[in-house]
Design a protein around this motif. Structure first.
Motif, PDB file in Angstrom:
ATOM      1  N   LEU A   1      52.406  10.858 -12.079  1.00  0.00           N
ATOM      2  CA  LEU A   1      51.726  11.808 -11.783  1.00  0.00           C
ATOM      3  C   LEU A   1      51.119  12.347 -11.235  1.00  0.00           C
ATOM      4  O   LEU A   1      50.618  12.865 -10.143  1.00  0.00           O
ATOM      5  N   LYS A   2      49.845  11.936 -10.890  1.00  0.00           N
ATOM      6  CA  LYS A   2      48.101  11.842 -10.312  1.00  0.00           C
ATOM      7  C   LYS A   2      48.954  11.188  -9.130  1.00  0.00           C
ATOM      8  O   LYS A   2      48.154  12.243  -7.919  1.00  0.00           O
ATOM      9  N   THR A   3      49.290  10.149  -9.328  1.00  0.00           N
ATOM     10  CA  THR A   3      49.238   9.917  -8.080  1.00  0.00           C
ATOM     11  C   THR A   3      50.826  10.727  -6.488  1.00  0.00           C
ATOM     12  O   THR A   3      50.511  11.174  -5.071  1.00  0.00           O
ATOM     13  N   ALA A   4      51.875  11.176  -6.890  1.00  0.00           N
ATOM     14  CA  ALA A   4      52.273  12.501  -7.048  1.00  0.00           C
ATOM     15  C   ALA A   4      51.256  13.391  -6.388  1.00  0.00           C
ATOM     16  O   ALA A   4      51.757  14.026  -5.215  1.00  0.00           O
ATOM     17  N   LYS A   5      51.195  13.561  -7.235  1.00  0.00           N
ATOM     18  CA  LYS A   5      50.405  15.454  -6.665  1.00  0.00           C
ATOM     19  C   LYS A   5      49.325  14.697  -5.760  1.00  0.00           C
ATOM     20  O   LYS A   5      49.135  15.493  -4.792  1.00  0.00           O
ATOM     21  N   ALA A   6      48.477  13.780  -5.456  1.00  0.00           N
ATOM     22  CA  ALA A   6      48.164  13.305  -4.775  1.00  0.00           C
ATOM     23  C   ALA A   6      49.055  12.778  -3.252  1.00  0.00           C
ATOM     24  O   ALA A   6      48.493  14.232  -1.838  1.00  0.00           O
ATOM     25  N   LEU A   7      49.510  12.683  -3.534  1.00  0.00           N
ATOM     26  CA  LEU A   7      51.021  12.454  -1.715  1.00  0.00           C
ATOM     27  C   LEU A   7      51.514  14.173  -1.493  1.00  0.00           C
ATOM     28  O   LEU A   7      50.898  14.201  -0.029  1.00  0.00           O
ATOM     29  N   ASN A   8      51.346  14.503  -2.998  1.00  0.00           N
ATOM     30  CA  ASN A   8      52.064  16.449  -2.405  1.00  0.00           C
ATOM     31  C   ASN A   8      51.074  17.164  -1.438  1.00  0.00           C
ATOM     32  O   ASN A   8      51.017  17.898  -0.766  1.00  0.00           O
ATOM     33  N   GLU A   9      49.730  16.843  -2.011  1.00  0.00           N
ATOM     34  CA  GLU A   9      48.168  17.920  -1.467  1.00  0.00           C
ATOM     35  C   GLU A   9      48.428  16.868  -0.135  1.00  0.00           C
ATOM     36  O   GLU A   9      47.329  17.724   0.947  1.00  0.00           O
TER      37      GLU A   9
END
Length: 483
Positions: A153-161
């Motif tokens: 979840l953390k890296t997915a959020k970072a990628l989306n951002e």
């Protein structure tokens, strides 16, 4: 039956990683098929962008070889040459300055601009930044990103951002090739286009649903990546999650991108946490002729799973009490992907116990031989009393649709053209990806904390015995894996 192929608008499609395996194996062959089908307008151009000292002629020669290698049947030389004339190449440095001015000069202002990120996810941010800084991508441009969409979840959020800094959500196409399969889309047609099924599509009539994605191959060739991901991250969190959503979702108000994706998101958010007793992790062993998983990934202490099976519940009015069984793995008995909707027994059998137990099962085959089959119970022909037998009502596309079904378009054919059309229905939205990781992360964290070795299973089997026990506990059985 005659299908109409409507050409898309003129476009410039830039494939970053244009000489890579995905471009050669999937993207370029898919575009060639759409060209042959008449869907690609004369003004369309395909631009390969990658490291390497190639000119247009050398790139076209490489892609000519890719078409010969990855497309079956005889290729018409004139068609191939006409298609390759649309290809161009730009030597580019994703993180540096080289080549970007050449790409900018090559782009046209009066056509759709699409950019396919067929590269490692670590380069997504750099490419998005460069397209913005070099004034190559504008408000009407589109980007296509391949999975993995993060590792958690953390890296997915970072990628989306990272992507959101330069592109609106309506410009981002997160591609999952499973959603481009003809049969997957037919899930919605079968459910919402037929009064026959939708009234039965709920916990009152469905005993359980099985989703299986089985492969015969191991992980050699991509062992370094796979050993960091495992079956859960590589298959369940994305491909199988999408299949579950399409099976379980409520009817959208319209067949439009956000209406469909809103309903899928509701399913993910209604998924129950999975107890450790309802998850089986496996790892294929080796034989004299076949290397083990640990040998394939060159990690003698690996605890990564090459197989996972689980029982999943959905807490909503439609599905409360109906389990969904998910199963995927490598080095299994056969290559097969299918969804089986197992309906409940008739409330009362007038034929007595000697007639046996018979159930209606709707099987949706994704591969091989895409199609659908409904099992129904009839009287066995001949004298001797009322003997019941199950028979299939089979709709294999190639058989049922005649010449129209002989070539079911590859998923990439449909999805790349959907990008050009601006249709996001079959692509994942950012909040959908994050919700899937929010459900997946606790499962992975729990078994990593227990530090349990996955159960071993023999290559060519149906997986570890523990997966069979998972079903037997509820007096159910997995469907046999077969081609």
């Amino acid at each position: 039956m005659v299908s109409r192929v409507i050409p898309v608008d003129p476009f410039d499609l830039v494939i970053f990683g244009g000489t890579g395996d995905l471009a050669r194996r999937k993207i370029i062959p898919a575009l060639y098929r759409r060209f042959i089908a008449g869907q690609m307008p004369p003004e369309a151009r395909i631009i390969g962008a990658a490291r390497g000292d190639l000119d247009d002629a050398a790139y076209r020669d490489q892609m000519r070889g890719a078409l010969a290698e990855f497309l079956s049947g005889d290729l018409n030389a004139d068609d191939v040459s006409a298609f390759l004339d649309r290809l161009h190449f730009v030597s580019i440095d994703a993180t540096g300055d080289a080549g970007w001015s050449d790409l900018r000069d090559l782009m046209r202002d009066d056509v759709i601009r699409a950019f396919y990120f067929s590269v490692a996810p670590s380069l997504f941010g750099a490419l998005a930044q460069k397209l913005h800084d070099q004034d190559i991508a504008g408000p009407q441009s589109r980007i296509v990103v391949e999975k993995p969409f993060g590792r958690n979840l953390k890296t997915a959020k970072a990628l989306n951002e990272t992507l959101a800094r330069h592109f609106d959500e309506t410009q981002i196409y997160r591609i999952d090739h499973y959603l481009g399969k003809e049969t997957v889309q037919n899930l919605m047609a079968v459910r919402f286009g037929n009064v026959l099924f939708e009234p039965l599509w709920n916990a009152q009539y469905v005993d359980h649903i099985q989703i299986t994605v089985a492969e015969t191959v191991g992980v050699s060739g991509r062992g370094a990546f796979y050993d960091q991901a495992g079956a859960m991250r590589d298959m369940v969190q994305n491909h199988m999650m999408q299949l579950l959503c399409l099976i379980a979702m409520e009817p959208p108000s319209r067949f439009e991108p956000d209406a469909v994706r809103d309903e899928k998101l509701k399913v993910i958010r209604a998924l129950d946490p999975v107890p450790s007793d309802d998850i089986v992790r496996g790892q294929y062993a080796g034989t004299d002729d076949i290397p083990s998983y640990r040998q394939d990934v060159e990690n003698p202490d690996s605890q990564t799973e090459s197989f996972v099976a689980m029982k999943v519940g959905i807490s909503n009015w439609r599905w409360a009490g109906t389990p969904f069984y998910l199963r995927t793995g490598k080095r299994l008995r056969a290559r097969a992907s299918e969804i089986a909707v197992v309906f409940k027994d008739a409330p009362h059998s007038i034929f007595g116990e000697e007639a046996g137990r018979h159930r209606n099962i709707l099987t949706i085959r994704l591969q091989p031989n895409e199609g659908m089959m409904l099992g129904v119970t009839i009287k066995e022909p001949g004298p001797g009393g009322m003997r019941l037998v199950d028979v299939p009502l089979d709709m294999t596309f190639a058989d049922a649709l005649g010449p129209e079904g002989e070539h079911v378009p590859d998923a990439y054919e449909r999805l790349v053209m959907d990008v050009i059309r601006g249709n996001q229905t079959l692509f994942m939205r950012g909040d959908e990806v994050e919700a899937a990781w929010a459900w997946t992360d606790p499962l992975v964290d729990a078994w990593e904390a227990r530090d349990e070795r996955p159960a071993l299973y023999e290559p060519g089997s149906s997986g570890p015995e523990e997966a069979q026990i998972l079903m037997h506990r509820a007096n159910r059985r997995w469907r046999e894996i077969k081609e």
